[in-house]
Design a protein around this motif. Sequence first.
Motif, mmCIF file in Angstrom:
data_model
loop_
_atom_site.group_PDB
_atom_site.id
_atom_site.type_symbol
_atom_site.label_atom_id
_atom_site.label_comp_id
_atom_site.label_asym_id
_atom_site.label_seq_id
_atom_site.Cartn_x
_atom_site.Cartn_y
_atom_site.Cartn_z
ATOM 1 N N THR A 293 13.866 10.498 -15.789
ATOM 2 C CA THR A 293 15.004 9.363 -15.537
ATOM 3 C C THR A 293 15.191 9.187 -14.305
ATOM 4 N N ALA A 294 15.380 10.419 -13.227
ATOM 5 C CA ALA A 294 15.306 9.740 -11.355
ATOM 6 C C ALA A 294 13.830 9.003 -11.288
ATOM 7 N N LEU A 295 13.062 9.484 -11.631
ATOM 8 C CA LEU A 295 11.778 8.521 -11.189
ATOM 9 C C LEU A 295 12.292 7.036 -11.765
ATOM 10 N N ALA A 296 12.605 6.994 -12.606
ATOM 11 C CA ALA A 296 12.544 5.415 -13.355
ATOM 12 C C ALA A 296 12.906 5.127 -12.855
ATOM 13 N N ARG A 297 14.483 5.575 -12.725
ATOM 14 C CA ARG A 297 15.898 4.339 -12.358
ATOM 15 C C ARG A 297 15.036 4.209 -10.343
ATOM 16 N N THR A 298 14.291 5.315 -9.596
ATOM 17 C CA THR A 298 14.071 5.247 -8.336
ATOM 18 C C THR A 298 13.276 4.005 -8.264
ATOM 19 N N ALA A 299 12.437 4.316 -9.494
ATOM 20 C CA ALA A 299 11.124 3.053 -9.348
ATOM 21 C C ALA A 299 12.137 1.487 -9.522
ATOM 22 N N TYR B 117 15.228 1.265 -8.681
ATOM 23 C CA TYR B 117 15.645 0.503 -7.328
ATOM 24 C C TYR B 117 15.271 -0.134 -6.400
ATOM 25 N N LEU B 118 13.444 0.696 -6.065
ATOM 26 C CA LEU B 118 12.559 0.324 -4.807
ATOM 27 C C LEU B 118 11.885 -0.963 -4.869
ATOM 28 N N GLY C 163 9.745 -7.688 3.919
ATOM 29 C CA GLY C 163 9.255 -8.918 3.929
ATOM 30 C C GLY C 163 8.428 -7.831 2.051
ATOM 31 N N LYS C 164 8.794 -7.258 1.944
ATOM 32 C CA LYS C 164 8.445 -7.129 0.837
ATOM 33 C C LYS C 164 8.719 -5.963 -0.339
ATOM 34 N N PRO C 165 9.334 -5.773 -1.868
ATOM 35 C CA PRO C 165 9.515 -4.413 -1.952
ATOM 36 C C PRO C 165 9.125 -3.208 -1.723
ATOM 37 N N LEU C 166 10.034 -2.503 -1.418
ATOM 38 C CA LEU C 166 10.171 -0.860 -0.714
ATOM 39 C C LEU C 166 8.753 -0.538 -1.492
ATOM 40 N N ILE C 167 8.483 -0.433 -3.017
ATOM 41 C CA ILE C 167 8.190 0.022 -3.730
ATOM 42 C C ILE C 167 6.604 -0.490 -3.120
ATOM 43 N N ASP C 168 6.144 -1.182 -2.482
ATOM 44 C CA ASP C 168 4.470 -1.395 -1.935
ATOM 45 C C ASP C 168 5.026 -0.807 -1.265
#
Length: 382
Positions: A257-263, A265-266, A273-278
């Motif tokens: 759950t922690a990883l999914a929720r963090t993803a 958010y990111l 200029g782009k999503p943090l997850i990128d």
Amino acid sequence: MVNFTAEHKAFRELVRNFAEKEIGPFADEWEAKGIFPAHELFPKLGRLGLLGVEYDEKYGGQGADHLFTVILHEELGRVGPGGVALGIGVQTDMATPSLHNFGTEELKQKYLVPAIKGEAVCSVAVTEPDVGSDVVALRTRAVRDGDDWVINGSKLYITNGAQADWICLLARTSDKPGYGSFSQIVVPTDAPGFEVHRKLDKLGMRSSDTAELTFTDVRVPVGNTIGEIGLGFYQQMSQFQNERLSLSYTAVGGMETALARTADYLKARQAFGKPLIDQQYIGFTLAELSGRLDMLRHYNYTAAEAYIRGEDVNRFATVAKLEAGRLAREIAATCLQFHGGLGYMEEMWTARYFRDSPMWSIGGGADEVMLYALSRLDGYHG
């Protein structure tokens, strides 16, 4: 690959729906109170058969295989809060296995049946104020007086201790040297001389109650002994296997759950200029943690299948518990860091998860104890 049947999958949906409805919405309230209402929640669990998944049907259990236990704890961990999942785990896999496996018919009817129904909250009491993982050094003593045990001593860090209706107590019952001087005894908490000395204020897992208990000339029948007198240490070691496996199963659910929720958010948070997850570092870090989590999950499944076959799973439980604690702490720190300032705020789930995560490396045997046990199992220590 583990074979989850349609029945297993339906059970997962049942537990998930229950947890999302009956536990998740109350997380903040129970965290603030420092306790969850076990006497209200456990009967609901009992009516769904969730407190005795593997236990004999004659006592109200479901007689199911161990994979159902895996699913139960994964889903409770997935929804959180951690303290509630921990408190339920004490009821299902820490305080009751010895009673189910070794208890007399009379004891099972009097104490196990209500626990499976959720009508009685139970706890297991091993640790003492000056004795932690060195179980052989326990001082709480039960002295025989006719047909009674007279118990004196104290126990510390006891989950469910403030709400328990009965305790699975490990006490010294003889002065013989070695492991044969301990017994497990069912102690009802309404017995004169039993006291919840204090409810403890913890860093994390705050939704579960943890207490210091005292026993002053507490009398219980010798018939309340679980199994044979003098075999309590060995029975508790067996019970620890269930505890460590269940903790690892629960931790996996929380990490997922922690990883999914963090993803999530990111993906929504824009920076540069782009999503943090990128950002490559962020994506690579989450991918690595996800891969390690997947290895632990499937290690748990392999352990569960060995358990079902009746094999010795001591090494499985030790390795799983060790890795679950370490990985949970790393994932908690990473998720908080990737949320930035928001992750450091108590209003955010990351703060609670960060505070909860060290327990996986302490409760049920600290990392160092797991390493010591593993080094002996593998011949790296005399």
